[in-house]
Structure formats: C-alpha cells, structure tokens
Write a protein that holds these residues in place. Structure first.
Motif, PDB file in Angstrom:
ATOM      1  N   ASP A 130      59.518  76.878  14.284  1.00 62.38           N
ATOM      2  CA  ASP A 130      60.868  77.306  14.659  1.00 62.38           C
ATOM      3  C   ASP A 130      61.422  78.375  13.720  1.00 62.38           C
ATOM      4  N   GLY A 131      60.614  78.816  12.753  1.00 60.96           N
ATOM      5  CA  GLY A 131      61.042  79.865  11.838  1.00 60.96           C
ATOM      6  C   GLY A 131      61.669  79.359  10.555  1.00 60.96           C
ATOM      7  N   THR A 132      61.877  78.047  10.448  1.00 58.01           N
ATOM      8  CA  THR A 132      62.451  77.493   9.233  1.00 58.01           C
ATOM      9  C   THR A 132      61.348  77.176   8.226  1.00 58.01           C
ATOM     10  N   VAL A 133      61.766  76.977   7.000  1.00 57.05           N
ATOM     11  CA  VAL A 133      60.833  76.684   5.911  1.00 57.05           C
ATOM     12  C   VAL A 133      61.281  75.402   5.207  1.00 57.05           C
ATOM     13  N   VAL A 134      60.327  74.547   4.892  1.00 60.93           N
ATOM     14  CA  VAL A 134      60.600  73.323   4.142  1.00 60.93           C
ATOM     15  C   VAL A 134      59.672  73.284   2.934  1.00 60.93           C
ATOM     16  N   MET A 135      60.241  73.053   1.758  1.00 61.63           N
ATOM     17  CA  MET A 135      59.422  72.944   0.562  1.00 61.63           C
ATOM     18  C   MET A 135      58.724  71.573   0.562  1.00 61.63           C
ATOM     19  N   ILE A 136      57.402  71.595   0.373  1.00 60.94           N
ATOM     20  CA  ILE A 136      56.609  70.370   0.352  1.00 60.94           C
ATOM     21  C   ILE A 136      56.122  70.121  -1.071  1.00 60.94           C
ATOM     22  N   ASN A 137      56.474  68.967  -1.586  1.00 62.28           N
ATOM     23  CA  ASN A 137      55.936  68.543  -2.878  1.00 62.28           C
ATOM     24  C   ASN A 137      54.574  67.907  -2.606  1.00 62.28           C
ATOM     25  N   ARG A 138      53.520  68.669  -2.819  1.00 65.44           N
ATOM     26  CA  ARG A 138      52.189  68.215  -2.453  1.00 65.44           C
ATOM     27  C   ARG A 138      51.622  67.212  -3.447  1.00 65.44           C
ATOM     28  N   GLY A 139      52.268  67.046  -4.607  1.00 68.99           N
ATOM     29  CA  GLY A 139      51.822  66.038  -5.564  1.00 68.99           C
ATOM     30  C   GLY A 139      51.730  66.579  -6.974  1.00 68.99           C
ATOM     31  N   LEU A 140      51.057  65.829  -7.825  1.00 67.95           N
ATOM     32  CA  LEU A 140      50.956  66.140  -9.244  1.00 67.95           C
ATOM     33  C   LEU A 140      49.610  66.753  -9.600  1.00 67.95           C
ATOM     34  N   VAL A 141      49.638  67.620 -10.605  1.00 75.87           N
ATOM     35  CA  VAL A 141      48.405  68.135 -11.207  1.00 75.87           C
ATOM     36  C   VAL A 141      48.563  68.085 -12.720  1.00 75.87           C
ATOM     37  N   PRO A 142      47.463  67.865 -13.458  1.00 76.06           N
ATOM     38  CA  PRO A 142      47.530  67.955 -14.919  1.00 76.06           C
ATOM     39  C   PRO A 142      47.579  69.405 -15.371  1.00 76.06           C
ATOM     40  N   GLU A 143      47.751  69.595 -16.666  1.00 75.97           N
ATOM     41  CA  GLU A 143      47.879  70.937 -17.226  1.00 75.97           C
ATOM     42  C   GLU A 143      46.715  71.851 -16.842  1.00 75.97           C
ATOM     43  N   ASP A 144      45.484  71.308 -16.867  1.00 78.78           N
ATOM     44  CA  ASP A 144      44.324  72.169 -16.603  1.00 78.78           C
ATOM     45  C   ASP A 144      44.139  72.496 -15.121  1.00 78.78           C
ATOM     46  N   THR A 156      64.077  78.388  -3.465  1.00 75.84           N
ATOM     47  CA  THR A 156      63.931  79.195  -2.249  1.00 75.84           C
ATOM     48  C   THR A 156      64.622  80.548  -2.393  1.00 75.84           C
ATOM     49  N   ALA A 157      65.730  80.584  -3.146  1.00 68.86           N
ATOM     50  CA  ALA A 157      66.401  81.872  -3.377  1.00 68.86           C
ATOM     51  C   ALA A 157      65.518  82.783  -4.220  1.00 68.86           C
ATOM     52  N   ALA A 158      64.882  82.218  -5.243  1.00 69.99           N
ATOM     53  CA  ALA A 158      64.009  83.016  -6.112  1.00 69.99           C
ATOM     54  C   ALA A 158      62.803  83.540  -5.342  1.00 69.99           C
ATOM     55  N   LEU A 159      62.334  82.767  -4.368  1.00 66.68           N
ATOM     56  CA  LEU A 159      61.178  83.188  -3.573  1.00 66.68           C
ATOM     57  C   LEU A 159      61.562  84.115  -2.429  1.00 66.68           C
ATOM     58  N   GLY A 160      62.860  84.271  -2.208  1.00 70.80           N
ATOM     59  CA  GLY A 160      63.315  85.134  -1.118  1.00 70.80           C
ATOM     60  C   GLY A 160      63.083  84.528   0.249  1.00 70.80           C
ATOM     61  N   LEU A 161      63.113  83.202   0.350  1.00 76.01           N
ATOM     62  CA  LEU A 161      62.866  82.525   1.623  1.00 76.01           C
ATOM     63  C   LEU A 161      64.171  82.355   2.388  1.00 76.01           C
ATOM     64  N   HIS A 162      64.126  82.627   3.684  1.00 81.69           N
ATOM     65  CA  HIS A 162      65.304  82.484   4.534  1.00 81.69           C
ATOM     66  C   HIS A 162      65.124  81.292   5.468  1.00 81.69           C
ATOM     67  N   ASP A 163      66.249  80.758   5.959  1.00 80.90           N
ATOM     68  CA  ASP A 163      66.233  79.592   6.845  1.00 80.90           C
ATOM     69  C   ASP A 163      65.442  78.454   6.202  1.00 80.90           C
ATOM     70  N   ALA A 164      65.704  78.232   4.904  1.00 79.80           N
ATOM     71  CA  ALA A 164      65.008  77.183   4.171  1.00 79.80           C
ATOM     72  C   ALA A 164      65.831  75.902   4.165  1.00 79.80           C
TER      73      ALA A 164
END
Length: 238
Positions: free
Chosen positions: A109-123, A173-181
């Motif tokens: 539909d043109g919208t964007v949703v941020m997905i927290n895909r999970g955790l990663v360690p430093e490396d 989302t503002a820093a990434l320039g994403l609209h309809d977020a």
C-alpha cells in the motif's frame, strides 16, 4: 513535683512524625497504584502474545494507537525489506555489547513499517556478515510503541552519525527519509534459531514486587506513628 510538658520538643517531634507518616504513606499509595498498573500490564501482555496474529494497523489506525490499546498485539504484514536502510540500535546482551537490527519493510500500500528483526552481537553488526532477506516477505511479530523518551541516564540518539541507543521510530524514519512510515515497529518472531539476527527476543516477563514495596513503606509509616505515640505518652506521664 510534676514536671511540665516540653512543648518545643513535642512540637518538633510531632512535625517530624507527621512528615514521616505522610511521606512514607504517600510512597506506599504510589506503590499500590504501580501494583495495579503492573498487574494490568501483565494481564494485557499475556492475553495478546498468545493470540492469533491480526493484520498490522494501517494509516487510518495510526493516530489512535497507544500502549494500552495496541502494544504487544500479535500482528502480521507482508512486503519487501529495504535492506540498504537497515539501522542498528545499541543494547547490552547476554553476549556483551549487541544491537537490535531494524529494517524498513515496504508494504504494497506504499507505507513502511520498521521491523526489529532481532539481536546480533558486536561481530555481526556489519550487514555484510549476514545474509539479507530478499523478495516478498511475510513478517509475524509483536507490535511495539516507539521509544520516543529515554531513561534518566540513557544516551541520546545521534541520527547524523547513525548512532542509535533507543528505538525512536519517528527519529529513525526521518533520518532515513522514509515517507508514510508507521509510528510503531514490530518485533519479529524467531524464524531461524541458528541465524542472525536472532528474533523473538521481546521481553514479555515483568518483575512485580510493588506489593512488597508498598508493605515496606506502610510499615515504616506505622513505625513512625508508633514512635511518635511513645514519645507523646512519655511526655504526658511527666
């Protein structure tokens, strides 16, 4: 010969006692209020995380979303990841320093949703160290409210340097320039126990010790009242 009451001493002791009783009593009442809030939170989360997933809210519902009405709701949505716009949010983990991996999901539909895909360690912070999801994706997870406010000693996000310390979705989302977020993000469920990022890490168990705290404060108020009564009795016997 009977001795007279020591009024200055009585007045000072009484004032101290009243302040102590009022202060400890107020703290006890506050903990009772926190107890009711935490109990309601636990019941709300338990009922939502085990429910069947529902479609993630669209733009028409965004303005009415709140922690009480929507957070921890199990949702599902479909789209493709904008992997080039991935961000990493610093967080302590069981492996030491780690990162939440948030990637925008562009929906049909043109919208964007941020997905927290999970955790990663430093490396594994660098996206080049792990495969990126390509093509159409179906995501199921828990709806979370944006972390707009930090804790007392938390560090501020630095969007210009792409340094993030909390999941402030509006700022990201503002820093990434994403609209309809969407103003929320989704904690993705565990999909691959051997892969990175490691999903399903949402904290859904909450410590609830407010009753013991309330009893402690009320006990201190009662102790002050008893001590004041003993001093008053001693003075009256003079």
């Amino acid at each position: 010969m009977p001795r007279t009451l020591r009024w200055p001493r009585l007045i000072i002791v009484t004032l101290i006692a009243l302040v102590g009783i009022a202060g400890f009593g107020a703290l006890g009442i506050w903990q009772v209020q926190r107890l009711h809030w935490k109990t309601a939170l636990i019941e709300r989360v338990e009922s939502r995380i085990h429910a069947e997933p529902v479609p993630a809210p669209g733009p028409a519902e965004w303005s009415g979303l709140s922690a009480e009405t929507a957070e921890y709701r199990r949702v599902t949505l479909r789209g493709h990841f904008l992997n080039a716009d991935e961000v990493q949010i610093y967080t302590p983990t069981e492996w030491g320093p780690g990162y939440w991996v948030l990637t925008p999901l562009a929906r049909d539909d043109g919208t964007v949703v941020m997905i927290n895909r999970g955790l990663v360690p430093e490396d594994r912070k660098n996206p080049a160290t792990r495969p990126a999801p390509e093509g159409a994706q179906t995501v199921t997870g828990l709806l979370r409210i944006s972390e707009d406010k930090g804790w007392l000693f938390s560090r501020d996000n630095n969007p210009a340097a792409r340094l993030w310390y909390r999941r402030d979705i509006g700022s990201i989302t503002a820093a990434l320039g994403l609209h309809d977020a969407a103003p929320y993000f989704v904690d993705q469920e565990l999909t691959d126990p051997e892969g990175w990022p490691l999903g399903g890490k949402t904290v859904v168990a909450f410590r609830n010790a407010h009753l013991s705290y309330a009893l402690t404060w009320f006990g201190l108020a009662a102790f002050v009242a008893l001590a004041w009564g003993l001093v008053l009795r001693s003075e009256l016997r003079r």
